[in-house]
Scaffold this motif. Structure first.
Motif, mmCIF file in Angstrom:
data_model
loop_
_atom_site.group_PDB
_atom_site.id
_atom_site.type_symbol
_atom_site.label_atom_id
_atom_site.label_comp_id
_atom_site.label_asym_id
_atom_site.label_seq_id
_atom_site.Cartn_x
_atom_site.Cartn_y
_atom_site.Cartn_z
ATOM 1 N N HIS A 245 0.861 -1.189 0.000
ATOM 2 C CA HIS A 245 0.000 0.000 0.000
ATOM 3 C C HIS A 245 0.894 1.235 0.000
ATOM 4 C CE1 HIS A 245 1.047 0.844 4.194
ATOM 5 N NE2 HIS A 245 0.795 -0.435 4.466
ATOM 6 N N PRO A 246 0.387 2.400 -0.405
ATOM 7 C CA PRO A 246 1.191 3.619 -0.302
ATOM 8 C C PRO A 246 1.453 3.929 1.171
ATOM 9 C CG PRO A 246 -0.718 3.944 -1.740
ATOM 10 C CD PRO A 246 -0.926 2.647 -1.034
ATOM 11 N N PRO A 247 2.603 4.502 1.492
ATOM 12 C CA PRO A 247 2.881 4.847 2.889
ATOM 13 C C PRO A 247 1.800 5.753 3.479
ATOM 14 C CG PRO A 247 4.868 5.036 1.587
ATOM 15 C CD PRO A 247 3.752 4.791 0.621
ATOM 16 N N GLY A 248 1.336 5.385 4.648
ATOM 17 C CA GLY A 248 0.311 6.175 5.322
ATOM 18 C C GLY A 248 -1.099 5.925 4.835
ATOM 19 N N LYS A 249 -1.252 5.018 3.850
ATOM 20 C CA LYS A 249 -2.585 4.722 3.312
ATOM 21 C C LYS A 249 -2.809 3.206 3.274
ATOM 22 C CE LYS A 249 -2.631 8.887 0.430
ATOM 23 N NZ LYS A 249 -2.734 9.423 -0.958
ATOM 24 N N PRO A 250 -2.873 2.581 4.450
ATOM 25 C CA PRO A 250 -2.982 1.114 4.492
ATOM 26 C C PRO A 250 -4.267 0.573 3.892
ATOM 27 C CG PRO A 250 -3.339 2.055 6.666
ATOM 28 C CD PRO A 250 -2.859 3.179 5.798
ATOM 29 N N GLU A 251 -5.268 1.451 3.732
ATOM 30 C CA GLU A 251 -6.533 0.983 3.157
ATOM 31 C C GLU A 251 -6.442 0.803 1.642
ATOM 32 O OE1 GLU A 251 -6.466 5.400 2.735
ATOM 33 O OE2 GLU A 251 -5.904 3.968 4.287
ATOM 34 N N LYS A 252 -5.447 1.398 1.005
ATOM 35 C CA LYS A 252 -5.308 1.314 -0.454
ATOM 36 C C LYS A 252 -4.353 0.174 -0.819
ATOM 37 C CE LYS A 252 -6.467 6.097 -1.548
ATOM 38 N NZ LYS A 252 -6.088 7.317 -2.300
ATOM 39 N N THR A 253 -4.825 -1.040 -0.646
ATOM 40 C CA THR A 253 -3.964 -2.196 -0.866
ATOM 41 C C THR A 253 -3.776 -2.503 -2.352
ATOM 42 O OG1 THR A 253 -5.866 -3.658 -0.627
ATOM 43 C CG2 THR A 253 -4.530 -3.256 1.346
ATOM 44 N N ARG A 254 -2.640 -3.114 -2.637
ATOM 45 C CA ARG A 254 -2.303 -3.513 -4.009
ATOM 46 C C ARG A 254 -2.129 -5.027 -4.051
ATOM 47 N NH1 ARG A 254 2.212 1.161 -3.669
ATOM 48 N NH2 ARG A 254 1.050 2.912 -4.570
ATOM 49 N N THR A 255 -3.170 -5.710 -3.645
ATOM 50 C CA THR A 255 -3.083 -7.165 -3.494
ATOM 51 C C THR A 255 -4.170 -7.916 -4.261
ATOM 52 O OG1 THR A 255 -4.428 -7.030 -1.480
ATOM 53 C CG2 THR A 255 -2.043 -6.965 -1.192
ATOM 54 N N ASP A 256 -5.050 -7.223 -4.955
ATOM 55 C CA ASP A 256 -6.212 -7.878 -5.567
ATOM 56 C C ASP A 256 -5.813 -8.976 -6.548
ATOM 57 O OD1 ASP A 256 -7.831 -6.268 -4.102
ATOM 58 O OD2 ASP A 256 -8.465 -4.983 -5.763
ATOM 59 N N HIS A 257 -4.713 -8.791 -7.245
ATOM 60 C CA HIS A 257 -4.315 -9.749 -8.281
ATOM 61 C C HIS A 257 -3.568 -10.955 -7.731
ATOM 62 C CE1 HIS A 257 -0.712 -7.409 -7.541
ATOM 63 N NE2 HIS A 257 -0.001 -8.340 -8.143
ATOM 64 N N LEU A 258 -3.094 -10.874 -6.513
ATOM 65 C CA LEU A 258 -2.205 -11.916 -5.997
ATOM 66 C C LEU A 258 -2.847 -13.308 -5.941
ATOM 67 C CD1 LEU A 258 -0.280 -9.930 -3.228
ATOM 68 C CD2 LEU A 258 0.458 -10.482 -5.557
ATOM 69 N N PRO A 259 -4.142 -13.442 -5.634
ATOM 70 C CA PRO A 259 -4.737 -14.787 -5.673
ATOM 71 C C PRO A 259 -4.736 -15.431 -7.059
ATOM 72 C CG PRO A 259 -6.091 -13.313 -4.354
ATOM 73 C CD PRO A 259 -5.076 -12.459 -5.048
ATOM 74 N N ASN A 260 -4.489 -14.647 -8.106
ATOM 75 C CA ASN A 260 -4.484 -15.194 -9.465
ATOM 76 C C ASN A 260 -3.133 -15.771 -9.876
ATOM 77 O OD1 ASN A 260 -7.158 -14.337 -9.844
ATOM 78 N ND2 ASN A 260 -6.496 -12.303 -10.488
ATOM 79 N N LEU A 261 -2.138 -15.666 -9.000
ATOM 80 C CA LEU A 261 -0.820 -16.201 -9.329
ATOM 81 C C LEU A 261 -0.887 -17.713 -9.492
ATOM 82 C CD1 LEU A 261 1.542 -14.239 -6.910
ATOM 83 C CD2 LEU A 261 1.485 -14.046 -9.385
ATOM 84 N N THR A 262 -0.252 -18.217 -10.526
ATOM 85 C CA THR A 262 -0.185 -19.673 -10.745
ATOM 86 C C THR A 262 1.230 -20.197 -10.541
ATOM 87 O OG1 THR A 262 0.158 -19.338 -13.116
ATOM 88 C CG2 THR A 262 -2.117 -19.625 -12.361
ATOM 89 N N VAL A 263 2.151 -19.314 -10.116
ATOM 90 C CA VAL A 263 3.532 -19.701 -9.837
ATOM 91 C C VAL A 263 3.882 -19.224 -8.430
ATOM 92 C CG1 VAL A 263 4.287 -19.652 -12.250
ATOM 93 C CG2 VAL A 263 4.404 -17.553 -10.867
ATOM 94 N N PRO A 264 4.911 -19.803 -7.804
ATOM 95 C CA PRO A 264 5.293 -19.373 -6.459
ATOM 96 C C PRO A 264 5.896 -17.972 -6.457
ATOM 97 C CG PRO A 264 6.845 -20.996 -7.305
ATOM 98 C CD PRO A 264 5.719 -20.944 -8.280
ATOM 99 N N MET A 265 5.732 -17.284 -5.347
ATOM 100 C CA MET A 265 6.269 -15.929 -5.205
ATOM 101 C C MET A 265 6.887 -15.768 -3.833
ATOM 102 S SD MET A 265 4.256 -12.277 -5.547
ATOM 103 C CE MET A 265 5.074 -10.707 -5.238
ATOM 104 N N LEU A 266 8.068 -15.195 -3.800
ATOM 105 C CA LEU A 266 8.743 -14.853 -2.551
ATOM 106 C C LEU A 266 8.781 -13.341 -2.416
ATOM 107 C CD1 LEU A 266 10.495 -15.630 -0.038
ATOM 108 C CD2 LEU A 266 12.495 -15.309 -1.539
ATOM 109 N N ILE A 267 8.379 -12.856 -1.247
ATOM 110 C CA ILE A 267 8.472 -11.429 -0.937
ATOM 111 C C ILE A 267 9.464 -11.266 0.207
ATOM 112 C CG2 ILE A 267 7.258 -9.378 -0.121
ATOM 113 C CD1 ILE A 267 4.701 -10.533 -1.357
ATOM 114 N N CYS A 268 10.557 -10.544 -0.042
ATOM 115 C CA CYS A 268 11.507 -10.186 0.998
ATOM 116 C C CYS A 268 11.188 -8.755 1.444
ATOM 117 C CB CYS A 268 12.940 -10.276 0.488
ATOM 118 S SG CYS A 268 13.467 -11.957 0.063
ATOM 119 N N GLN A 269 10.834 -8.591 2.688
ATOM 120 C CA GLN A 269 10.283 -7.322 3.172
ATOM 121 C C GLN A 269 10.951 -6.908 4.469
ATOM 122 O OE1 GLN A 269 7.857 -6.129 1.201
ATOM 123 N NE2 GLN A 269 6.645 -4.639 2.347
#
Length: 213
Positions: A124-148
């Motif tokens: 999400h943009p800093p300070g705006k946790p309600e504006k998530t950028r995750t809607d597409h993630l359930p459509n992934l058909t390959v594994p994904m690693l996030i280093c955070q």
């Protein structure tokens, strides 16, 4: 097509096509250090620049990022232009670049890739946790690693824990790290420690998941 910047491992297990973030080019200090660390772990890395960043370099002026469809189209062009060296191909990137890689991997007609590695995912943009950028993630058909980084203003552990991310997505939290994997001074760690830790985890993930496929 922009020029490609290569870091080749001696005996690579895979090739990672690594995209830059919104504000810094493919040869920023972070991108250079990450590419070198990944190569040391046996993963070859190729970097490229999106059109707006290539224009910045050419004209020595700042331009905003292209819209997502243009970024994704360029990412596709880069994948199409890769030499056929029989290595498993992964895609990923820093911040915006990692998000674009995940969007590409979530498309039904995505080019053949083995998985995604995101370095500091912009949940999400800093300070705006309600504006998530995750809607597409359930459509992934390959594994994904996030280093955070644990202090990343684009997504901290307590926020991300509530997103209900799909099982294909794996999270690796970097202690005391911010969005650029810089730790707090009092932690006794250096940015190179966190970059090295992320590279080690990414290379391990790539080898494990590529073998499983």
């Amino acid at each position: 097509m922009t020029d490609l910047l290569w870091n080749r491992a001696e005996e690579p297990s895979a090739l990672l096509v690594l995209a830059h973030g919104a504000g810094a080019p493919m040869d920023s200090d972070f991108m250079n250090a990450m590419a070198e660390a990944l190569t040391d772990q046996g993963v070859s890395v190729v970097r490229f620049e999106f059109p707006y960043m290539a224009r910045r370099r050419q004209e020595q002026r700042k331009f905003p990022p292209n819209r997502a469809p243009q970024l994704l189209a360029h990412f596709r062009d880069v994948l199409t232009a890769l030499p056929d060296d029989n290595l498993p191909v992964w895609i990923g990137g820093k911040s915006m670049g990692g998000r674009m890689a995940s969007l590409l991997a979530a498309e039904a007609d995505c080019p053949s890739i083995c998985g995604v590695v995101a370095l500091g995912y912009p949940f999400h943009p800093p300070g705006k946790p309600e504006k998530t950028r995750t809607d597409h993630l359930p459509n992934l058909t390959v594994p994904m690693l996030i280093c955070q980084g644990e202090r990343d203003p684009f997504g901290k552990p307590q926020e991300v824990a509530g997103y209900g991310l799909p099982p294909a997505i794996h999270l690796h939290w970097l202690p005391h790290g911010d969005h650029d994997f810089r730790p707090l001074k009092r932690s006794g760690l250096e940015q190179t420690d966190l970059i090295g830790g992320a590279a080690f985890r990414a290379a391990l993930f790539i080898r494990e998941k590529t073998t499983a496929q």
